[in-house]
Motif scaffolding. Sequence first.
Motif, PDB file in Angstrom:
ATOM      1  N   ALA A 199       0.824  -1.216   0.000  1.00 10.77           N
ATOM      2  CA  ALA A 199       0.000   0.000   0.000  1.00 10.77           C
ATOM      3  C   ALA A 199       0.857   1.265   0.000  1.00 10.77           C
ATOM      4  CB  ALA A 199      -0.939  -0.012   1.203  1.00 10.77           C
ATOM      5  N   THR A 200       1.926   1.257   0.825  1.00 11.76           N
ATOM      6  CA  THR A 200       2.774   2.455   0.912  1.00 11.76           C
ATOM      7  C   THR A 200       3.446   2.748  -0.421  1.00 11.76           C
ATOM      8  OG1 THR A 200       3.181   2.016   3.253  1.00 11.76           O
ATOM      9  CG2 THR A 200       4.689   3.509   2.130  1.00 11.76           C
ATOM     10  N   ARG A 205       3.227   5.961  -6.315  1.00 10.11           N
ATOM     11  CA  ARG A 205       3.166   5.808  -7.777  1.00 10.11           C
ATOM     12  C   ARG A 205       3.211   7.180  -8.446  1.00 10.11           C
ATOM     13  NH1 ARG A 205      -0.073   2.086 -11.107  1.00 10.11           N
ATOM     14  NH2 ARG A 205       0.064   2.871 -13.236  1.00 10.11           N
ATOM     15  N   ALA A 206       3.922   7.270  -9.548  1.00 15.52           N
ATOM     16  CA  ALA A 206       4.105   8.557 -10.233  1.00 15.52           C
ATOM     17  C   ALA A 206       2.769   9.160 -10.654  1.00 15.52           C
ATOM     18  CB  ALA A 206       5.016   8.369 -11.446  1.00 15.52           C
ATOM     19  N   ALA A 207       1.844   8.331 -11.095  1.00 13.76           N
ATOM     20  CA  ALA A 207       0.542   8.853 -11.513  1.00 13.76           C
ATOM     21  C   ALA A 207      -0.195   9.490 -10.348  1.00 13.76           C
ATOM     22  CB  ALA A 207      -0.291   7.729 -12.121  1.00 13.76           C
ATOM     23  N   LEU A 208      -0.088   8.885  -9.160  1.00 14.70           N
ATOM     24  CA  LEU A 208      -0.741   9.454  -7.985  1.00 14.70           C
ATOM     25  C   LEU A 208      -0.072  10.762  -7.579  1.00 14.70           C
ATOM     26  CD1 LEU A 208      -1.442   6.301  -5.783  1.00 14.70           C
ATOM     27  CD2 LEU A 208      -3.046   7.603  -7.176  1.00 14.70           C
ATOM     28  N   ARG A 298      -6.497   6.296  -7.186  1.00 12.24           N
ATOM     29  CA  ARG A 298      -5.999   5.451  -6.101  1.00 12.24           C
ATOM     30  C   ARG A 298      -6.665   4.087  -6.113  1.00 12.24           C
ATOM     31  NH1 ARG A 298      -6.183  10.180  -1.438  1.00 12.24           N
ATOM     32  NH2 ARG A 298      -4.094  11.067  -1.854  1.00 12.24           N
ATOM     33  N   GLU A 299      -7.964   4.079  -6.280  1.00  8.61           N
ATOM     34  CA  GLU A 299      -8.670   2.802  -6.355  1.00  8.61           C
ATOM     35  C   GLU A 299      -8.239   2.005  -7.585  1.00  8.61           C
ATOM     36  OE1 GLU A 299     -12.777   3.762  -6.292  1.00  8.61           O
ATOM     37  OE2 GLU A 299     -12.777   4.497  -4.218  1.00  8.61           O
ATOM     38  N   ARG A 380       4.819  -2.491 -12.806  1.00  4.81           N
ATOM     39  CA  ARG A 380       4.255  -1.222 -13.255  1.00  4.81           C
ATOM     40  C   ARG A 380       3.373  -0.599 -12.177  1.00  4.81           C
ATOM     41  NH1 ARG A 380       2.935   2.880 -13.894  1.00  4.81           N
ATOM     42  NH2 ARG A 380       2.025   4.009 -15.637  1.00  4.81           N
ATOM     43  N   ALA A 381       2.534  -1.398 -11.539  1.00  2.00           N
ATOM     44  CA  ALA A 381       1.650  -0.877 -10.503  1.00  2.00           C
ATOM     45  C   ALA A 381       2.437  -0.381  -9.296  1.00  2.00           C
ATOM     46  CB  ALA A 381       0.651  -1.950 -10.082  1.00  2.00           C
ATOM     47  N   LEU A 382       3.526  -1.070  -8.967  1.00  2.00           N
ATOM     48  CA  LEU A 382       4.340  -0.671  -7.818  1.00  2.00           C
ATOM     49  C   LEU A 382       5.244   0.519  -8.142  1.00  2.00           C
ATOM     50  CD1 LEU A 382       5.395  -4.170  -6.438  1.00  2.00           C
ATOM     51  CD2 LEU A 382       3.763  -2.585  -5.426  1.00  2.00           C
ATOM     52  N   GLY A 383       5.371   0.864  -9.407  1.00  2.00           N
ATOM     53  CA  GLY A 383       6.243   1.978  -9.776  1.00  2.00           C
ATOM     54  C   GLY A 383       7.712   1.631  -9.681  1.00  2.00           C
ATOM     55  N   ILE A 384       8.047   0.359  -9.854  1.00  2.00           N
ATOM     56  CA  ILE A 384       9.452  -0.056  -9.799  1.00  2.00           C
ATOM     57  C   ILE A 384      10.183   0.515 -11.009  1.00  2.00           C
ATOM     58  CG2 ILE A 384      11.002  -2.057  -9.888  1.00  2.00           C
ATOM     59  CD1 ILE A 384       8.961  -3.629  -8.378  1.00  2.00           C
TER      60      ILE A 384
END
Length: 394
Positions: A199-200, A205-208, A298-299, A380-384
């Motif tokens: 969650a953290t 994430r860059a988009a957020l 976020r969702e 991708r979702a984790l922003g790695i």
Amino acid sequence: PDPSAPLEERVGYLEDAAPILGLSGLGSLFSNMPFGQEHTWIGGISVTQPIFAGGRIKSGMDAASAAADAARAALEETVHDVAVQVKEAYYGAVLAHRTVEIVEASVELAEAHLEQVRLQFDAGRASELEVLRAEVERQNLQPQLVQARNARDLAILNLKRLVNLPMDAAVELTTELDASSAEAQRLASIALPSLDEAATRLQRRAALRAAEDFVEVRREQVNIAKGSYLPTVALTGNLSRQAFPSSGAFPGSDDWRDDWSVGVAVQWSLFDGFKREAEIDAARSEVRQAELQLNQLREGVRLEYEQALGELRRAQEQVTAAATNVEQAERVYDLTELRYREGVATQLDVSNARLALQQARLNQVQAFHDAYLAVAKAERALGIPVDQTVRPGR
């Protein structure tokens, strides 16, 4: 009057000029002033420095800073999007390449079986019908092979397009969709963090971050709209130089005269037909809209990661099951071929066993392909970052 003229002429001159004597004197007083001059040159500079604008200047700078942060985050997000597209194209090319190898192996099995049937026909143990059936089955695999090769070529071209390689450049695919490879074993041991554990990182994430900065921009725009209720105070300065030459030529350095002034300007709009209230309401509405978009994003990020987790678990289970299935399908085909040579099994049994083996192999490489894509989407979702990857047990 001319002092050399006769007395009568000088007296007449004075009598004629007496009525306009005062105006002539005034004209001589302003002869060197800009009023009514035929030739006038003016050059100047005006400077205004706001010192108070109701907070609008600071809010504008804060909004610009937040917009710059949002742009940098959006760039980072775009880099990740491109990386995922390249990974999808690469794994699609690997899948297409492996599919060609599987179909080629099926063609080889069909040709080997055809050769076996021909030997039995020569020995009088098989009929001409069986030979014809074996030839038809082998020919039926040719369109599949051509289609698989075309799909492989298109996948390679798409990969070259995404990585900006020349269309005639040679490409070597290094990933093996094989259960015996070390990469496959690494893939099977990957354990992504749970949704709560991630969650953290998902919140970073860059988009957020870009959406949060955009909300801040909208809030500063509300402050800018509110600042219109307050006056604007500014320091002003003016410096000008003027010259009035007798001719149209450019004046010399001694012909210029300086004129300067310094002051304080205050502007305050007391009534504008309720325009300010409308602008504030519109700015607040945009803030609310940006906040709702942020919550939806976020969702969406959480859902994207949760889908990647589920897809990875499903693919890993399929990878494990497909390995056993391929071994069993190979064993079934060998036994069926042996039973056919002994005259126990029919040619239809051999064809079904070969088709089942081909499908098992395709299912296996498809499972590996899906697992790789699931890991790529999770990253991708984790922003790695692009230059990093998920390691086993993480």
